[in-house]
Design an enzyme around this catalytic site. Structure first.
Site, PDB file in Angstrom:
ATOM      1  N   TYR A 156      23.419  40.879  65.188  1.00 31.75           N
ATOM      2  CA  TYR A 156      22.322  40.455  64.314  1.00 31.75           C
ATOM      3  C   TYR A 156      22.433  41.217  62.997  1.00 31.75           C
ATOM      4  CZ  TYR A 156      18.118  38.105  63.067  1.00 31.75           C
ATOM      5  OH  TYR A 156      17.227  37.296  62.416  1.00 31.75           O
ATOM      6  N   ARG A 209      16.547  29.918  53.430  1.00 30.35           N
ATOM      7  CA  ARG A 209      16.312  31.297  53.004  1.00 30.35           C
ATOM      8  C   ARG A 209      16.832  32.236  54.087  1.00 30.35           C
ATOM      9  NH1 ARG A 209      13.497  35.550  53.753  1.00 30.35           N
ATOM     10  NH2 ARG A 209      12.514  34.614  55.583  1.00 30.35           N
ATOM     11  N   LYS A 227      19.360  35.201  67.180  1.00 28.27           N
ATOM     12  CA  LYS A 227      18.004  35.452  67.679  1.00 28.27           C
ATOM     13  C   LYS A 227      17.906  35.170  69.172  1.00 28.27           C
ATOM     14  CE  LYS A 227      15.381  36.474  64.006  1.00 28.27           C
ATOM     15  NZ  LYS A 227      14.339  37.498  63.869  1.00 28.27           N
ATOM     16  N   GLU A 299      12.580  29.879  61.771  1.00 26.69           N
ATOM     17  CA  GLU A 299      13.354  31.025  61.294  1.00 26.69           C
ATOM     18  C   GLU A 299      13.982  30.743  59.939  1.00 26.69           C
ATOM     19  OE1 GLU A 299      13.975  34.818  61.899  1.00 26.69           O
ATOM     20  OE2 GLU A 299      13.312  33.632  63.609  1.00 26.69           O
ATOM     21  N   ASP A 300      13.724  31.606  58.982  1.00 24.69           N
ATOM     22  CA  ASP A 300      14.376  31.572  57.667  1.00 24.69           C
ATOM     23  C   ASP A 300      14.186  30.254  56.919  1.00 24.69           C
ATOM     24  OD1 ASP A 300      15.069  34.141  58.069  1.00 24.69           O
ATOM     25  OD2 ASP A 300      17.208  33.824  58.291  1.00 24.69           O
ATOM     26  N   ASP A 322       8.838  33.877  62.878  1.00 26.48           N
ATOM     27  CA  ASP A 322       9.194  35.287  62.992  1.00 26.48           C
ATOM     28  C   ASP A 322       9.160  35.995  61.645  1.00 26.48           C
ATOM     29  OD1 ASP A 322       9.986  37.504  64.571  1.00 26.48           O
ATOM     30  OD2 ASP A 322      12.031  37.281  63.855  1.00 26.48           O
ATOM     31  N   ASP A 323       9.511  35.291  60.570  1.00 23.78           N
ATOM     32  CA  ASP A 323       9.516  35.910  59.246  1.00 23.78           C
ATOM     33  C   ASP A 323       8.095  36.248  58.780  1.00 23.78           C
ATOM     34  OD1 ASP A 323      12.419  35.481  58.788  1.00 23.78           O
ATOM     35  OD2 ASP A 323      11.806  33.391  58.877  1.00 23.78           O
ATOM     36  N   ASN A 430      16.481  42.374  54.408  1.00 22.84           N
ATOM     37  CA  ASN A 430      17.795  42.300  55.058  1.00 22.84           C
ATOM     38  C   ASN A 430      18.719  41.384  54.268  1.00 22.84           C
ATOM     39  OD1 ASN A 430      17.396  43.904  57.433  1.00 22.84           O
ATOM     40  ND2 ASN A 430      16.073  42.299  58.241  1.00 22.84           N
ATOM     41  N   ASN A 474      12.511  46.493  62.923  1.00 21.18           N
ATOM     42  CA  ASN A 474      13.290  45.311  63.289  1.00 21.18           C
ATOM     43  C   ASN A 474      12.422  44.357  64.109  1.00 21.18           C
ATOM     44  OD1 ASN A 474      15.195  43.482  64.468  1.00 21.18           O
ATOM     45  ND2 ASN A 474      16.804  45.002  64.152  1.00 21.18           N
TER      46      ASN A 474
END
Length: 574
Positions: A156, A209, A227, A299-300, A322-323, A430, A474
């Protein structure tokens, strides 16, 4: 039972038909045999008529799979490599296909770690880990679990960022579902192409993103894959219940559009109604195919879509971003733990966020603010720079989520240190290259007084004879246990109180030894136990809120969570 394998034209009624018969061995297990007498042409060597077909003729890819021999060694779900016992080698036609030595799983792990440590380039380590995952699933997860602190940055952040950037070049075989605009109107059919039926967790991205790297389009698939590896290794969700998905609506990344190795749609990113319709079809199809209780983790996604999707589907699906929610939960846990070092309550502290370079959220900017920011606007004169904001606001906590590296300059850290005996500095962006500052910079510029944590890992720092450890804020602390809690309770919706419960559970796992080292997060070596406690707290909250469907509630939720966790230990085969 008789199974027919058709010829090159795909019609069982034509000449080249081989009949496969199922017989049994002495122990009663089935064996698939080819009856050569039924083969008019081609013989046993060519039961599918491929040798007679030219490149311009179509053949039907019929196959009959038996979990033994050569096929067993190429099945990552069941393969054990050299760990197959003598008895298993006899029972499953493995004689001669393996060297004679029998190697236990633990020795396999020792050998693989030795090999992985030889690689100097992180991406090589990543590719080696992916190779292991594709060859031997249980060995991959056992390896990751036993060496989590060393291998987490490999599978990751930060290495997964580089893997996504180069995904087209290193792509070998699909590890999830790719749903593009080409599949519009057929998404339910696409979901049914996935071999596993009992899916509990889906991690989905549209690649706009990726970490702090921007629009990587279809190559963002590395994120859902990574993930879900952590969902299994850290949260105990079985691999067959996990499904990585990338939704490809194009990319605005010109470099990728011009890259001959790019694996996605070569068009500008779809927006507006076209985008919304595809996502709605996807969400509808997922619920129809997998039911009410499948967790869909966004995610993203870019902010403008991420908040809208969470708001739109939060009342109809079991969704989690999650973001947004995972990051908030893990940061809150760190802040709760940090209070043990700095004192006071959360309400007594001042928090300054640096995010996306948008400036201080004040009422005079209300018209230009996104709707989810408006509740946080307060009376204050606009401030243009971070250093001016620090001097004006006098924060006790500085949180970076900007996606822009080195924005916490020497002047910024020194200003925080001049205002606070123990300034709390969280550089969350990150991968490592995008971190607002390094651990060394934070400790050096604060004369070793900062309480520091980052999104990506940093090595320990020595300052004036004292070793300063770097905590990692994290999301892997939160989402695996959070997802496990939703699954064991049979939750049908995510509630903010569940996220708060997860934060409190994580903060409670920080030990006195951690605090003595200046850490505000626990060690990853105990992550499975941490995840079990988080899962129990989340599940308890689901039951309390009436959102759980797994009834009755287990008496000991921590023990129940641990009992539900996937084990990567090898099983014996009959």
């Amino acid at each position: 039972m008789v199974v027919s394998a058709s010829s090159s034209n795909g019609r069982p009624g034509d000449r080249n038909v081989a009949v496969l018969k199922e017989s049994t061995k002495r122990d009663g297990s089935p064996v698939i045999e080819v009856d050569p007498k039924s083969t008019v042409a081609g013989g046993v060597e060519d039961v599918y008529g491929e040798d007679q077909a030219t490149e311009n003729q179509s053949v039907t890819p019929w196959s009959v799979s038996v979990a033994c021999g050569y096929s067993l060694l190429r099945d990552p779900h069941h393969n054990k490599g050299l760990a197959f016992s003598e008895k298993e080698r006899d029972a499953h036609y493995l004689r001669g296909l393996l060297p004679p030595v029998v190697v236990p799983q633990q020795l396999q792990i020792k050998k693989l770690m030795h090999t992985i440590r030889q690689y100097q380039v992180p991406l090589q380590k990543y590719m080696a880990m992916m190779d292991i995952q594709e060859m031997n699933e249980k060995l991959f997860y056992k390896l990751l679990m036993q060496n989590v602190e060393e291998l987490l940055p490999v599978v990751y952040t930060p290495t997964v960022g580089e893997a996504c950037q180069k995904y087209g070049s290193i792509f070998r075989r699909p590890q999830g579902l790719f749903i593009s605009l080409k599949e519009k109107g057929k998404i339910l059919e696409v979901l049914k192409n996935w071999p596993q039926r009992k899916i509990q967790v889906i991690v989905v991205t549209d690649g706009e993103r990726i970490l702090g790297l921007g629009d990587l389009g279809c190559q963002g698939m590395g994120i859902p894959v990574g993930k879900l590896s952590l969902y299994t290794a850290l949260g105990g969700i079985r691999p067959s219940a996990c499904l990585p998905i990338t939704i490809d609506v194009g990319t605005n990344n010109e470099k990728l559009l011009n890259d001959e190795f790019y694996i996605g749609l070569r068009q500008k990113r779809a927006t507006g109604q076209e985008y919304a319709e595809l996502l709605h079809e996807f969400m509808t199809a997922v619920k129809q195919n997998y039911g009410e209780k499948v967790l869909i983790q966004f995610e993203d996604f870019a902010n403008h879509n991420a908040f809208d999707l969470l708001e739109k589907y939060g009342t109809t699906h079991l969704v989690f971003n999650d973001d947004i929610q995972g990051t908030a939960s893990v940061v809150l846990a760190g802040l709760m733990a940090a209070l043990k070092l700095v004192g006071g309550t959360l309400a007594e502290h001042k928090f300054l966020f640096l995010g996306a370079g948008e400036g201080l959220i004040v009422r005079s900017r209300m018209e230009s603010l996104q709707h989810f920011k408006k509740p946080w606007a307060h009376e204050h004169e606009p401030v243009k720079t971070l250093i001016d904001a620090i001097k004006a606001i006098k924060p006790t906590v500085l949180i970076g989520s900007s996606g822009v590296g080195r924005t916490f300059t020497k002047e910024v850290i020194e200003a925080m240190a001049s205002l606070n005996e123990k300034p709390i500095v969280l550089a969350l962006s990150n991968p490592t290259s995008q971190s607002e500052c390094t651990a060394e910079e934070a400790y050096t510029w604060s004369q070793g007084r900062a309480i520091f944590a980052s999104g990506s890992p940093f090595s320990p720092v020595e300052y004036e004879g004292k070793v300063c450890l770097s905590g990692q804020a994290n999301n892997a602390y939160i989402f695996p246990g959070f997802g496990l809690g939703l699954i064991i309770s049979g939750a049908i919706r995510v509630h903010d109180d569940m996220l708060l419960a997860a934060s409190e559970a994580l903060a409670a796992q920080v030990t006195p030894e951690n605090f003595d080292e200046g850490l505000i997060y626990p060690s990853f070596t105990n992550i499975r136990k941490i995840s079990a406690h988080i899962a129990a707290s989340v599940a308890a909250k689901a039951y309390e809120l009436g959102l759980a469907t797994h009834l009755p509630q287990p008496q000991n939720l921590v023990a129940y969570a641990e009992s539900c966790m996937y084990s990567p230990n090898y099983r014996s085969y009959r």
